[in-house]
Motif scaffolding. Structure first.
Motif, short mmCIF file in Angstrom:
data_model
loop_
_atom_site.label_atom_id
_atom_site.label_comp_id
_atom_site.label_asym_id
_atom_site.label_seq_id
_atom_site.Cartn_x
_atom_site.Cartn_y
_atom_site.Cartn_z
N UNK A 1 56.13 95.97 72.33
CA UNK A 1 55.28 94.87 72.80
C UNK A 1 53.81 95.19 72.55
N UNK A 2 53.42 96.42 72.80
CA UNK A 2 52.03 96.81 72.59
C UNK A 2 51.66 96.80 71.11
N UNK A 3 52.64 97.09 70.25
CA UNK A 3 52.38 97.02 68.81
C UNK A 3 52.05 95.59 68.36
N UNK A 4 52.60 94.60 69.07
CA UNK A 4 52.38 93.20 68.71
C UNK A 4 51.02 92.67 69.16
N UNK A 5 50.41 93.34 70.12
CA UNK A 5 49.24 92.78 70.80
C UNK A 5 47.93 93.18 70.15
N UNK A 6 46.90 92.38 70.39
CA UNK A 6 45.55 92.73 69.95
C UNK A 6 45.05 93.93 70.75
#
Length: 292
Positions: free
Chosen positions: A224-229
Motif C-alpha cells: 500500500x505504501x508503495x502505491x502512495x505519494x
C-alpha cells in the motif's frame, strides 16, 4: 529507481546488532543479537537512529520495516547486564559518597529520546513486525511505529519496576497511544500483557494468529505504501504529529529532572536499581519482593 542493496550487518563492540537491507523500495531493519535476546544497547540505538535519519531523506524508500531475526523474541528492551556493569562501576567509584554520578546514564536517556523523536518525525512510514516478546523500551518503539502487526503469541511488558527503575521516559513517550489508565497499569504492575491487550491499548495495530498471516499483513501494508505519494504520506504524518503535540525536548527534560532526580535524590536513591539488577543477574528475588 533505487538500486537494491545487499544486507549490511551493523556491528557494535559486542558484535552484530542488526541487519539493514533495501529491496523493492522498502528498507528493512532486522534486529539480530541472539546472545542478548536483541537487547537494545546504546550502540544499537545510535545506529538505528542514524539509519532512520538517512533513510527518511531518501524518497526512493517508500517504507521502513523494523523486524527481528529471532524466533519468539522481538526485543527484551535495554541490556540489563550492561546496565548492571555500569551501576557496579558507579557504586564502586561513589561508595564513600553513597550517591551515583550518572552522566553516562543521562546520555543513555538522550539516546532513547532521540530515537523516539526520529521515529515520530521520519517522513517514511515505519512498520513494526512483532513475532515475539517486546519488553521495556521495545514496547515504546513498537508503539511509535506507524503500523505494528503482532503475532498473537507475542507478549508485552514494562518490567522496569521489578528491577528498581521507574520507567518515566517510556511513559511520557507512550501517553498518547496508551492513555493514563493502561499506562499506569502497565508501568506499575510490571506484568506481561497479551498481543490482544496491546492492541486494545493502542500499542499494536493488528494481531494475527499465524506467521504466514503476519508476513501477509505486513506485505499488504508495505505494498500500500508503495502505491502512495511519498510527499503526501510525509505531510500527513507531520500534520498528525503536530496535532498530537508531543514535545521531545520537554520529554527529555522531564525524564532528567523528574525520573532522574527520583533515582538519585528521592526514594530510589538507596541503590534500588543496583539491588534490582543484582537480583535479576543472580536469578533471586530483590529485597522488596514480598510476593508468595
Amino acid at each position: 529507481m533505487h538500486q537494491d542493496e545487499q544486507v549490511q550487518p551493523k556491528t557494535t563492540p559486542a558484535g552484530v546488532g542488526y541487519n539493514l537491507s533495501i529491496s523493492r523500495h522498502v528498507a528493512t531493519i532486522e534486529l539480530n543479537s541472539p546472545d542478548t535476546n536483541n537487547a537494545l544497547s546504546p550502540e544499537i540505538l545510535g545506529g538505528i537512529t542514524a539509519d532512520l535519519e538517512r533513510l527518511g531523506k531518501d524518497k526512493a524508500i517508500r517504507a521502513i520495516l523494523w523486524t527481528s531475526n529471532l524466533r519468539g523474541i522481538w526485543s527484551v528492551g535495554g541490556d540489563l547486564n550492561q546496565v548492571l556493569q555500569f551501576f557496579e562501576r558507579e557504586a564502586e567509584v561513589q561508595k564513600a559518597a553513597q550517591s551515583f554520578a550518572l552522566d553516562s546514564w543521562l546520555k543513555s536517556i538522550d539516546n532513547i529520546v532521540k530515537l523516539m523523536q526520529v521515529m515520530r518525525e521520519c517522513p517514511r512510514p515505519i512498520v513494526g513486525r512483532v513475532q515475539g516478546i517486546a519488553y521495556g523500551n521495545a514496547v515504546v518503539f513498537v508503539a511509535l511505529c506507524d503500523v505494528s502487526i503482532a503475532l498473537a503469541s507475542s507478549l508485552f511488558s514494562f518490567p522496569e519496576v521489578r528491577h528498581g527503575f521507574a520507567p518515566v521516559t517510556l511513559a511520557l513517550a507512550s501517553i498518547d497511544k496508551l492513555g493514563s489508565g493502561p499506562l499506569l497499569a502497565w508501568g506499575m504492575s510490571g506484568e506481561r500483557y497479551s498481543a490482544e491487550e496491546a492492541r486494545a491499548a493502542g500499542v499494536v495495530t493488528k494481531v494475527v494468529a499465524r506467521m504466514d498471516e503476519l508476513d501477509g499483513e505486513v506485505e499488504r501494508y508495505l505494498n500500500a505504501f508503495r502505491k502512495n505519494s511519498p510527499d503526501a504520506m510525509a505531510a500527513y504524518k507531520a500534520g498528525v504529529n503536530r496535532l498530537l503535540g508531543l514535545d521531545f525536548h520537554r520529554l527529555q527534560a522531564l525524564a532528567k529532572d523528574g525520573w532522574f532526580r527520583l533515582l538519585t535524590h528521592g526514594p530510589l536513591a538507596d541503590s534500588n536499581p543496583l539491588e534490582g539488577l543484582r537480583a535479576f543477574h543472580s536469578q533471586r528475588k530483590p529485597r522488596w519482593d514480598v510476593s508468595d
